[in-house]
Design a protein around this motif. Structure first.
Motif, PDB file in Angstrom:
ATOM      1  N   LYS A  34      -9.901   0.394   7.521  1.00  0.00           N
ATOM      2  CA  LYS A  34      -9.594  -0.520   8.635  1.00  0.00           C
ATOM      3  C   LYS A  34     -10.300  -1.872   9.102  1.00  0.00           C
ATOM      4  CE  LYS A  34      -6.322   1.951  10.590  1.00  0.00           C
ATOM      5  NZ  LYS A  34      -5.093   1.510  11.077  1.00  0.00           N
ATOM      6  N   THR A  51      -8.999   6.330   5.746  1.00  0.00           N
ATOM      7  CA  THR A  51      -8.376   5.380   6.863  1.00  0.00           C
ATOM      8  C   THR A  51      -9.278   4.710   7.446  1.00  0.00           C
ATOM      9  OG1 THR A  51      -6.399   6.898   6.897  1.00  0.00           O
ATOM     10  CG2 THR A  51      -6.802   5.325   8.602  1.00  0.00           C
ATOM     11  N   LEU A  64      -4.560   7.154  13.196  1.00  0.00           N
ATOM     12  CA  LEU A  64      -3.692   7.908  12.132  1.00  0.00           C
ATOM     13  C   LEU A  64      -2.399   7.977  12.618  1.00  0.00           C
ATOM     14  CD1 LEU A  64      -6.350  10.742  11.609  1.00  0.00           C
ATOM     15  CD2 LEU A  64      -6.061   8.748  10.491  1.00  0.00           C
TER      16      LEU A  64
END
Length: 723
Positions: A488, A484, A554
């Protein structure tokens, strides 16, 4: 009391005739040893009885004593192939996995007591899977040597994560897999062998590029500054280059450079972050990234340099050292993608003069109690095996079995020599043992523990875990977190960091206010509970600074899962059968519940923290602290005797819910109960002399005879030794 002491001191005798070894390879080993016996005017030990052999096989292969039922099944069988069938059954059991894990955990110094607890536990699970799958030993070693990436990819990265000092790690690696101790040469030329300090650094150059701080490079990849044109060499397929002509290589390299330049041009078009933005992101994410520490490794081309105090004429302090092997054929560095790959192939090659010999000798010692080469990990050019012909054959046999440790051990356990009575006299230091039978050995700490578990719970080998579900859930969370962050993009990370900084300013202001209020309240003699409440709120807000960043990345739910962290299962907690509990009287249930928590004899040693904490039963009986290779001890001690005689182990075995207690409850007479004790502890019935002693014990002690004999057997040498 005299009768009890006499009972504990009695030994067994009697033997049966040996059959011809079941396997041709086993017959070959027996023939080589027979020549040695004849040459030295020796007679082999008598054949072991079925009772002795079944116990030895269970302990050596599955790491525990057999249950009374397992013993009776073997002894009563008239199948002429029952020994070979039992060996095959045990080699295919989860008990073998558990027992071999304990062995390799000692050799590889596996420990949970390291900074990367998650990686350590994943490493242990990986090792169990390799052993259960019977991964060929050479492939197993190559897997360890060339591992790379995150722990969510493979727990094998724990091999490099075990030691932060890469020079120390090299010494351990060479000692384990090549049976050669070069650690002295790390600081100076070896005083007792030919290795120089330069030799040491030449070997270290193969593995020195492994970076155990890989999480720092994997995390926040998108923030990495873009490389300039020509700053690095293009990626090439070295194996393909090796088979090309000069013109083909030239064209290939030109094409690769063109591709690299195109990639760099695309990267250069992307927005570049300022140094201030990069620093802000790194600072904001500093605490957030802590779960990723010690969870990944990466390979670099870094080389070791000679230390500042280097004093020999073949090099200068600070000089970079190129890789060079210690002995045997040269490592094929040019034909390998990395130095590490070349090193692993060189190490595990059948042409390596020590790799195969070392593992064959280690497995021989595991089966027979003493190696053909001793110590097993201190080989020199001058080292000579106690039986050179046998050592050469075992080395060849290991290669013929394609490094399958199960297949190799299967041959050893099927030899007539292994199936003879043990030699009870100690082999004097420096003298040659000619293997007229295996050596009498005391159980390892893990074998003692697992045998106690067998007495308390029966056969629980099928409860050896394959997958730690909770661990893998957390590893998935870590992988998801890293992916993640890296997905980004720089701008998104800067935005998250700015939001975090803004929130931090407000939070810090509120923390300061709460801290001051709590201080004033305490100084003025106000309500101490209220002051404490303010302090707790300040601490919660302080912790929340990093949580805000995590939630922004998250989402609240997934951030909460990651914050919760890895919580290992509490193994070995009481899990008695409810039906068995209901069948007890009220007094028995009370006693069972009172004893149940004193010692958790509900899980094998391989499923407990590794190693156990100081003071635990396992450590009392000599379990390794995993600081040194094979650092376990089988020396007797007073605490061991007290632990067996008065400690919680005997209490749990006496628990009304334990298997032993349940079996004794079903026996009708005192004599049957005592015979059951012998079968459970020693895998045999009492001899005629022992029956006479037992009759006296029953007459003198009445209802207490069972407890007396239990203690006598539990603390006696016949229980603790592998005959």
């Amino acid at each position: 009391m005299k009768a009890i002491l006499a009972l504990a001191a009695l030994t067994i005798s009697s033997a049966v005739s040996l059959h011809a070894a079941a396997l041709p390879e086993a017959q070959k080993i027996d023939a080589i040893l027979a020549k040695e016996w004849e040459k030295n005017n020796l007679k082999p030990n008598p054949p072991a009885t079925d009772e002795v052999l079944v116990r030895r096989l269970y302990l050596d292969i599955a790491g525990r004593i057999p249950t009374a039922e397992e013993t009776q099944e073997f002894v009563r069988s008239n199948d002429p192939a029952k020994k070979t069938k039992l060996i095959d059954k045990l080699l295919g059991s989860d008990g073998y996995t558990s027992n071999m894990f304990n062995y390799w955990a000692d050799v590889l110094r596996l420990t949970d007591n390291v900074k990367g607890r998650v990686t350590a536990e994943a490493y242990e699970e990986w090792l169990k899977k390799q052993l259960k799958a019977n991964t060929p030993y050479d492939q197993f070693v190559r897997n360890l040597m060339t591992t790379e990436g995150g722990v969510w990819d493979s727990g094998s990265i724990g091999f490099y994560m075990r030691d932060e000092n890469k020079l120390d790690h090299l010494a351990y690696t060479v000692q384990v897999f090549l049976g050669t101790q070069i650690v002295c040469a790390q600081c100076h030329n070896h005083p007792f062998d030919k290795w120089t300090q330069m030799d040491y650094y030449g070997m270290a150059a193969f593995t020195y590029g492994m970076d155990t701080r890989g999480y720092e490079k994997n995390a926040l990849k998108s923030l990495a500054p873009k490389g300039k044109k020509g700053a690095k060499a293009p990626d090439v397929d070295r194996a393909a280059l090796k088979n090309m002509t000069k013109d083909q290589r030239k064209a290939y390299m030109a094409e690769q450079r063109k591709k690299m330049e195109a990639t760099e041009a695309e990267e250069a078009k992307k927005p570049q972050l300022s140094r201030a933005d990069v620093e802000m992101v790194r600072k904001s994410f500093q605490d957030v990234m802590k779960p990723l520490r010690y969870t990944s490794i990466s390979w670099t081309d870094k080389l070791p340099t000679l230390p500042a105090d280097y004093k020999y004429p073949d090099g200068k302090a600070g000089q970079s050292i190129q890789p060079k092997v210690l002995f045997g054929h040269e490592a094929d560095i040019a034909g390998s993608p990395t130095r590490l790959d070349a090193f692993s192939k060189w190490m595990t090659s059948p042409e390596n003069p020590r790799f195969t010999t070392v593992i064959a000798n280690r497995m021989w010692k595991k089966a027979f109690g003493i190696g053909l080469i001793e110590p097993v990990d201190e080989m020199m050019d001058s080292t000579v095996p106690s039986n050179n012909e046998l050592m050469e054959y075992l080395t060849t046999l290991m290669q013929e079995k394609k490094y399958s440790l199960k297949s190799f051990l299967r041959v050893l356990y099927n030899t007539d020599t292994y199936q003879r009575m043990a030699t009870a006299t100690e082999v004097p230091l420096g003298e040659t043992y000619h293997f007229t039978g295996p050596i009498l050995r005391r159980m390892s700490a893990e074998q003692v523990w697992d045998s106690m578990v067998t007495l308390s719970r029966g056969n629980i080998d099928d409860r050896v875990e394959d997958d730690n579900v909770r661990l893998h859930q957390y590893l998935d969370d870590l992988s998801m977190f890293l992916n993640t962050v890296n997905s980004k993009g720089p701008e998104a990370l800067v935005e998250v960091a700015k939001q975090g900084n803004a929130a931090r300013v407000e939070t810090d202001k509120r923390i300061a206010e709460l801290t001051e209020q709590a201080k004033q309240m305490r100084e003025s003699g106000g309500n101490p509970d209220a002051a404490q409440k303010l302090a707790r709120e300040a601490a919660r807000l302080r912790k929340g600074n990093s949580n805000d960043v995590l939630e922004a990345l998250l989402g609240e739910e997934r951030a909460q899962d990651l914050r919760r962290g890895y919580q290992p299962d509490k193994k070995g907690m009481s899990a008695y059968d409810k039906a068995a509990l209901a069948a007890l009287s009220k007094e028995e249930r009370r006693e069972a519940m009172k004893m149940g928590g004193s010692l958790s004899l509900n899980a094998r040693a391989s499923e407990l923290p590794s190693p156990a904490k100081p003071g635990h039963f396992l450590r009392t009986f000599g379990q390794s602290d995993r600081e040194l290779i094979q650092n376990a001890s089988d020396d007797a001690s007073v605490p061991q005797a007290l632990s067996l005689l008065n400690g919680p182990a005997s209490e749990v075995l006496g628990n009304p819910l334990s298997k032993l207690s349940q079996d004794l409850k079903n026996a009708d007479t005192p004599q049957q109960k005592l015979e059951l004790l012998y079968l459970s502890f020693l895998s045999r019935q009492p001899t005629n002399n022992e029956r006479a002693v037992l009759a006296q014990v029953i007459q003198q002690r009445g209802d207490k005879a069972v407890d007396d004999v239990t203690h006598a057997l539990l603390t006696g040498s016949q229980f603790l030794f592998i005959q």
